[in-house]
Design a protein around this motif. Structure first.
Motif, mmCIF file in Angstrom:
data_model
loop_
_atom_site.group_PDB
_atom_site.id
_atom_site.type_symbol
_atom_site.label_atom_id
_atom_site.label_comp_id
_atom_site.label_asym_id
_atom_site.label_seq_id
_atom_site.Cartn_x
_atom_site.Cartn_y
_atom_site.Cartn_z
ATOM 1 N N ARG B 120 0.838 -1.204 0.000
ATOM 2 C CA ARG B 120 0.000 0.000 0.000
ATOM 3 C C ARG B 120 0.873 1.254 0.000
ATOM 4 O O ARG B 120 0.394 2.344 0.225
ATOM 5 N N ARG B 121 2.167 1.076 -0.155
ATOM 6 C CA ARG B 121 3.087 2.219 -0.097
ATOM 7 C C ARG B 121 3.656 2.506 -1.476
ATOM 8 O O ARG B 121 3.807 1.625 -2.314
ATOM 9 N N LEU B 122 4.001 3.759 -1.672
ATOM 10 C CA LEU B 122 4.577 4.167 -2.954
ATOM 11 C C LEU B 122 5.563 5.299 -2.702
ATOM 12 O O LEU B 122 5.253 6.263 -1.985
ATOM 13 N N GLN B 123 6.725 5.157 -3.289
ATOM 14 C CA GLN B 123 7.710 6.257 -3.214
ATOM 15 C C GLN B 123 7.388 7.244 -4.324
ATOM 16 O O GLN B 123 7.389 6.906 -5.504
ATOM 17 N N LEU B 124 7.075 8.462 -3.941
ATOM 18 C CA LEU B 124 6.737 9.496 -4.920
ATOM 19 C C LEU B 124 7.597 10.709 -4.617
ATOM 20 O O LEU B 124 7.528 11.259 -3.516
ATOM 21 N N GLY B 125 8.402 11.127 -5.591
ATOM 22 C CA GLY B 125 9.358 12.186 -5.306
ATOM 23 C C GLY B 125 10.261 11.731 -4.189
ATOM 24 O O GLY B 125 10.732 10.595 -4.172
ATOM 25 N N GLY B 126 10.459 12.596 -3.225
ATOM 26 C CA GLY B 126 11.317 12.233 -2.102
ATOM 27 C C GLY B 126 10.534 11.690 -0.925
ATOM 28 O O GLY B 126 11.071 11.581 0.175
ATOM 29 N N SER B 127 9.262 11.377 -1.113
ATOM 30 C CA SER B 127 8.429 10.961 0.022
ATOM 31 C C SER B 127 7.855 9.565 -0.191
ATOM 32 O O SER B 127 7.675 9.117 -1.323
ATOM 33 N N VAL B 128 7.561 8.905 0.928
ATOM 34 C CA VAL B 128 6.880 7.610 0.867
ATOM 35 C C VAL B 128 5.419 7.846 1.235
ATOM 36 O O VAL B 128 5.113 8.435 2.271
ATOM 37 N N LEU B 129 4.514 7.406 0.372
ATOM 38 C CA LEU B 129 3.090 7.605 0.611
ATOM 39 C C LEU B 129 2.441 6.282 1.010
ATOM 40 O O LEU B 129 2.719 5.240 0.430
ATOM 41 N N ARG B 130 1.564 6.358 2.003
ATOM 42 C CA ARG B 130 0.798 5.166 2.415
ATOM 43 C C ARG B 130 -0.663 5.385 2.049
ATOM 44 O O ARG B 130 -1.242 6.417 2.402
ATOM 45 N N PHE B 131 -1.223 4.408 1.319
ATOM 46 C CA PHE B 131 -2.592 4.561 0.823
ATOM 47 C C PHE B 131 -3.572 3.791 1.696
ATOM 48 O O PHE B 131 -3.184 3.015 2.559
ATOM 49 N N HIS B 132 -4.857 3.989 1.428
ATOM 50 C CA HIS B 132 -5.919 3.344 2.185
ATOM 51 C C HIS B 132 -5.904 1.837 1.918
ATOM 52 O O HIS B 132 -5.796 1.404 0.766
ATOM 53 N N ASP B 133 -6.032 1.061 2.976
ATOM 54 C CA ASP B 133 -5.933 -0.388 2.853
ATOM 55 C C ASP B 133 -7.009 -0.981 1.953
ATOM 56 O O ASP B 133 -6.794 -1.995 1.291
ATOM 57 N N ALA B 134 -8.178 -0.355 1.959
ATOM 58 C CA ALA B 134 -9.302 -0.964 1.257
ATOM 59 C C ALA B 134 -9.354 -0.612 -0.233
ATOM 60 O O ALA B 134 -10.232 -1.098 -0.938
ATOM 61 N N HIS B 135 -8.458 0.250 -0.669
ATOM 62 C CA HIS B 135 -8.545 0.680 -2.079
ATOM 63 C C HIS B 135 -7.282 0.233 -2.811
ATOM 64 O O HIS B 135 -6.295 0.957 -2.901
ATOM 65 N N HIS B 136 -7.371 -0.953 -3.321
ATOM 66 C CA HIS B 136 -6.189 -1.612 -3.841
ATOM 67 C C HIS B 136 -5.621 -0.960 -5.105
ATOM 68 O O HIS B 136 -4.439 -1.050 -5.355
ATOM 69 N N GLY B 137 -6.484 -0.352 -5.881
ATOM 70 C CA GLY B 137 -6.022 0.166 -7.176
ATOM 71 C C GLY B 137 -5.259 1.483 -7.091
ATOM 72 O O GLY B 137 -4.653 1.914 -8.073
ATOM 73 N N ASP B 138 -5.257 2.122 -5.934
ATOM 74 C CA ASP B 138 -4.679 3.470 -5.852
ATOM 75 C C ASP B 138 -3.191 3.500 -6.174
ATOM 76 O O ASP B 138 -2.719 4.338 -6.927
ATOM 77 N N VAL B 139 -2.479 2.555 -5.594
ATOM 78 C CA VAL B 139 -1.028 2.542 -5.814
ATOM 79 C C VAL B 139 -0.742 2.312 -7.295
ATOM 80 O O VAL B 139 0.074 3.012 -7.905
ATOM 81 N N ASP B 140 -1.472 1.383 -7.892
ATOM 82 C CA ASP B 140 -1.242 1.074 -9.311
ATOM 83 C C ASP B 140 -1.543 2.276 -10.193
ATOM 84 O O ASP B 140 -0.806 2.572 -11.130
ATOM 85 N N SER B 141 -2.651 2.956 -9.898
ATOM 86 C CA SER B 141 -2.995 4.100 -10.761
ATOM 87 C C SER B 141 -1.968 5.216 -10.633
ATOM 88 O O SER B 141 -1.657 5.894 -11.596
ATOM 89 N N LEU B 142 -1.435 5.398 -9.447
ATOM 90 C CA LEU B 142 -0.431 6.455 -9.262
ATOM 91 C C LEU B 142 0.916 6.060 -9.877
ATOM 92 O O LEU B 142 1.675 6.926 -10.296
ATOM 93 N N GLN B 143 1.169 4.763 -9.907
ATOM 94 C CA GLN B 143 2.431 4.299 -10.492
ATOM 95 C C GLN B 143 2.587 4.835 -11.906
ATOM 96 O O GLN B 143 3.674 5.205 -12.330
ATOM 97 N N LYS B 144 1.447 4.909 -12.625
ATOM 98 C CA LYS B 144 1.506 5.322 -14.028
ATOM 99 C C LYS B 144 1.869 6.799 -14.167
ATOM 100 O O LYS B 144 2.346 7.220 -15.209
ATOM 101 N N GLN B 145 1.599 7.570 -13.134
ATOM 102 C CA GLN B 145 1.889 9.010 -13.230
ATOM 103 C C GLN B 145 3.110 9.422 -12.406
ATOM 104 O O GLN B 145 3.458 10.592 -12.343
ATOM 105 N N LYS B 146 3.726 8.422 -11.844
ATOM 106 C CA LYS B 146 4.851 8.670 -10.955
ATOM 107 C C LYS B 146 5.960 9.481 -11.624
ATOM 108 O O LYS B 146 6.593 10.335 -11.005
ATOM 109 N N HIS B 147 6.162 9.237 -12.918
ATOM 110 C CA HIS B 147 7.265 9.902 -13.622
ATOM 111 C C HIS B 147 7.066 11.414 -13.703
ATOM 112 O O HIS B 147 8.008 12.154 -13.987
#
Lengths: 616, 176
Positions: B120-147
């Motif tokens: 449920r975590r994602l490194q974005l910029g210089g920060s680590v983000l923790r997402f809501h446990d019940a929303h599985h797709g959030d990390v994946d959707s953000l991965q695409k815009q991470k760049h």
């Protein structure tokens, strides 16, 4: 209650009544109150069951539903900034011009935590009253991250005091940036302008500077904000008229003369409007009633910034002219010293090298006290003797101009004997230059006279001298500076105080020679600071030539005494900007003459030096 | 999900709340572009739970008050819709249950590992983000815009701006 108790109470009541002599209450006998309850207790209760149904609805049902409470909001939409030109493609690494993105963190995450960096936050200006105005500044990113190569690439990481200056300018409607020469006023101004444009706070900016400094500003804009389109006011009258009013020009640069000439000709209702007006070398408007000052004040603008390293050249009152331009005092207002000091704290930002650049290589001053050569000595004494006799012969008709002419004549002989060409200063200069050239160094020489510079040039041929003074056409000046910087054989640049003293960056020169002395050490300091400024890597050695037992020695003594005497105007640590110009009385005193004119206290130095004009 | 007109642009929302003495909580939402430049800011007036709400919501009072009530109001109010809402307060993760916009807590080193699973975590910029446990797709959707987020971006920093802006609002408007 049992019967005995009741009887007892009745007896007490009767006794009380007798004692008080009132009517006697008859006790109530318990049997008179018999209810038949006691016998009933002995009977077996009769019980009966009946069937009934519960009701489907209740009369009262407390209920509560979680509902969204409507909340009020306060909103702020930040203005769209000016779209910048797309950044140029990054050049392959290894080329000399590849710029590094400044302030990029060395490591984004170290053990899970970003490294702590000092940040400069924008503060709302004290006169911003509305919440929206204040929030605008608070919501901007820290300058370090704003300028960290995300949107605005900085070629070099600014110093922390420069970040502070940028933040201060950005949030100031009226500002006088008076940093000592060499601390980067130009860069701070350009960056603040950049941020104003980027954040949508300004769309049209006018920058006025002395004509010789226009190429310098263009170059600095290219260095610090290459994405900003800059238009220089030039060409014939019709073209200039079009440029003054043409929309879509974010930054317009004009010189003082064109500003005064063109804007006075444009009708009132067609006058251009600007979001920001910047006056560089703003001491040019210190005379409030001059056309330059009047025109500058009449320009319609929302913000007014003034830049100068010498906010006070002669008198503190000169600040009044700048404050009037900045619209912080009423028209014609003459604040006293206390008020000036208060206004200065609010509207002036001044830092000196001593305060902010503790790690900057030092400037080493040395006075070269030279004996005149025999031919010079002879010419000098004759000229002085004849001159003083002539002055005395003038009697009451003597004016400061007469004395001044003699001073100039003597100073010229102290430079070199016009008859024989002998010069103690040249001999010393050549000796020093041989050493400098041998070590690959570069030097700048300043003189009051273009004639002296032209005289020196052929005599310094072995050092490939370059000339930069008012006689050199403006278009040829930039290539001269570029050649001086790039050509390893060009060891000396000969400059006049008037043309070379302000605005140029020559920090690669490690030596400065003041061939003759200016009338005001603040101007000499400006000249020296062409070399001793930000970016300098080695100490700068400043050599001041003073001919012994001459007028130069006497002038030097007067200026030194004044330097010590005058109070600091802009705070402690400020070793410039004192009222240092010589007065008429002091000039007369050089020859033991007394001022015989009623304006004896008037300053009689040459016209104030400006980047646009030659002194002699 | 995103109100961005251009695909190469990412709008980030930064949401924080503060408690105002005796008047409840106020919340603020700052919308920036991917480089942290501010585009829009909204903040609420103070809101305080009454006694009934305190009793009935129990431990879920703060997530309801901050996430659902304040958070949803702010998100509905902004004209520029963000692609991601970042906060420092785990209570505001509740907002995710009431919006389609991913909501994440920017973790500090101290708070890292406090709840949530690694996926449920994602490194974005210089920060680590923790997402809501019940929303599985959030990390994946953000991965695409991470760049689109610069590596040097500090996603904690804008939260500081929001807190300062809220404090200024309290000083200027509500502390009367």
């Amino acid at each position: 209650m049992d019967a005995d108790g009741a009887e007892g109470n009745a007896a007490e009541l009767q006794a009380d009544s007798l004692e008080s002599g009132s009517e006697v209450l008859l006790p109530q006998r318990p049997e008179l109150l018999s209810t038949g309850f006691n016998p009933a207790l002995g009977r077996v209760p009769a019980l009966e069951t009946i069937s009934t149904t519960l009701g489907l609805t209740l009369d009262f049902v407390p209920s509560w539903t979680a509902r969204r409470i409507p909340l009020k909001c306060i909103g702020l939409t930040l203005p769209e900034g000016v779209e910048f030109l797309p950044p140029p493609p990054v050049k392959p690494e290894g080329t000399a011009e590849t710029k590094k993105a400044a302030a990029k963190p060395e490591a984004d995450v170290v053990d899970g935590e970003a490294p702590k960096k000092k940040v400069t936050r924008l503060k709302p200006p004290p006169d911003a009253l509305s919440l929206q105005d204040r929030l605008f500044y608070l919501l901007q990113p820290p300058l370090e991250s704003w300028l960290a190569g995300q949107e605005l690439i900085m070629p070099f990481e600014p110093f922390s005091y420069q970040y502070e200056g940028i933040a201060w300018l950005f949030s100031s409607q009226s500002a006088l940036l008076a940093d000592e020469m060499g601390l980067g006023k130009t860069m701070q101004t350009i960056t603040a302008i950049r941020l104003l444009l980027r954040s949508g706070q300004a769309r049209r900016i006018l920058l006025i500077c002395p004509k010789p400094l226009i190429p310098n500003w263009q170059r600095e804009f290219r260095t610090w904000a290459e994405e900003l389109p800059v238009v220089v006011m030039e060409g014939n009258g019709a073209r200039r008229r079009m440029l003054w009013t043409m929309p879509g020009v974010p930054i317009l640069i004009a010189n003082y003369e064109l500003m005064t000439r063109d804007l006075t000709e444009i009708p009132e209702d067609e006058q251009p409007k600007f979001d920001l007006l910047v006056l560089d070398e703003a001491q040019r408007i210190k005379n409030r009633e001059s056309n330059t000052a009047l025109t500058a004040r009449a320009i319609k603008r929302r913000r007014s910034w003034a830049l100068t390293g010498t906010p006070i050249e002669n008198r503190p009152e000169e600040l009044g002219a700048l404050f009037e331009f900045m619209e912080v005092i009423p028209k014609g207002g003459s604040p006293d010293l206390r008020q000036l000091s208060k206004l200065a704290k609010k509207y002036i930002l001044r830092r000196t090298k001593d305060l902010v650049m503790k790690d900057m290589p030092p400037r080493i001053d040395r006075d070269a006290e030279l004996e005149l050569t025999d031919a010079q000595e002879s010419a000098y004494r004759i000229a002085e003797k004849e001159g003083v006799i002539q002055l005395n012969d003038l009697g009451d008709s003597i004016t400061v101009q007469h004395v001044f002419e003699l001073v100039l004549r003597l100073k010229q002989i102290a430079n070199y004997d016009p008859l024989t060409g002998e010069s103690a200063k040249l001999e010393r200069l050549q000796a020093d230059m041989e050493e400098i050239a041998a070590s690959g160094g570069k030097a700048i020489l300043f003189s009051q006279w273009t004639k002296t510079i032209d005289w020196l040039e052929p005599r310094l041929k072995e050092f490939n001298p370059l000339i930069y003074h008012g006689g050199v056409p403006t278009k040829q000046r930039e290539p001269i500076l570029a050649k001086f910087k790039q050509d390893p054989k060009a060891h000396i640049l000969l400059m006049s105080y008037g043309t070379g003293a302000v605005g140029l960056n020559l920090q690669f020169a490690g030596y400065v020679f003041l061939f003759d002395r200016w009338w005001n050490p603040a101007i000499e300091d400006q000249a020296v600071n062409r070399a001793h400024r930000i970016g300098v890597k080695n100490p700068v050695i400043v050599t001041r030539f003073i001919s012994k037992n001459t007028i130069e020695e006497r002038i030097d003594r007067v200026l030194r005494e004044k330097r010590e005497l005058f109070e600091l105007v802009l705070g402690e640590g400020d070793n410039n900007n004192r009222s240092l110009s010589m007065s008429a009385s002091e000039i007369f005193g050089l020859f033991d003459l007394k001022a015989r004119h009623k304006d004896g206290a008037r300053s009689i130095g040459p016209k104030p030096v400006s980047a646009g004009g030659e002194a002699a | 999900m995103s109100g961005s007109a251009k695909t190469d642009q990412l709008r980030l929302g930064f949401m924080e709340t503060i408690e105002v003495d005796g008047r409840g909580h106020i919340g603020g939402l700052l919308i920036t572009n991917q480089n942290g430049r501010p585009l829009e800011f909204q903040c609420t007036t103070p809101v305080r739970a009454n006694r009934t709400q305190e009793i009935l919501f129990g431990e879920t009072l703060k997530p309801w008050l901050l996430g659902e009530l304040i958070g949803s109001t702010l998100l509905e109010r902004v004209a520029i819709k963000p692609s991601l809402v970042v906060t420092s307060d785990p209570c505001l993760l509740e907002l995710r249950n009431h919006t389609q916009v991913p909501v994440a807590v920017a973790e500090t080193a101290a708070g890292k590992g406090a709840g949530g699973t690694e996926n449920r975590r994602l490194q974005l910029g210089g920060s680590v983000l923790r997402f809501h446990d019940a929303h599985h797709g959030d990390v994946d959707s953000l991965q695409k815009q991470k760049h689109l987020i610069p590596d040097s971006a500090d996603l904690q920093e804008p939260l500081e701006r929001v807190r300062e802006a809220l404090a200024e609002t309290v000083r200027t408007v509500f502390a009367r």
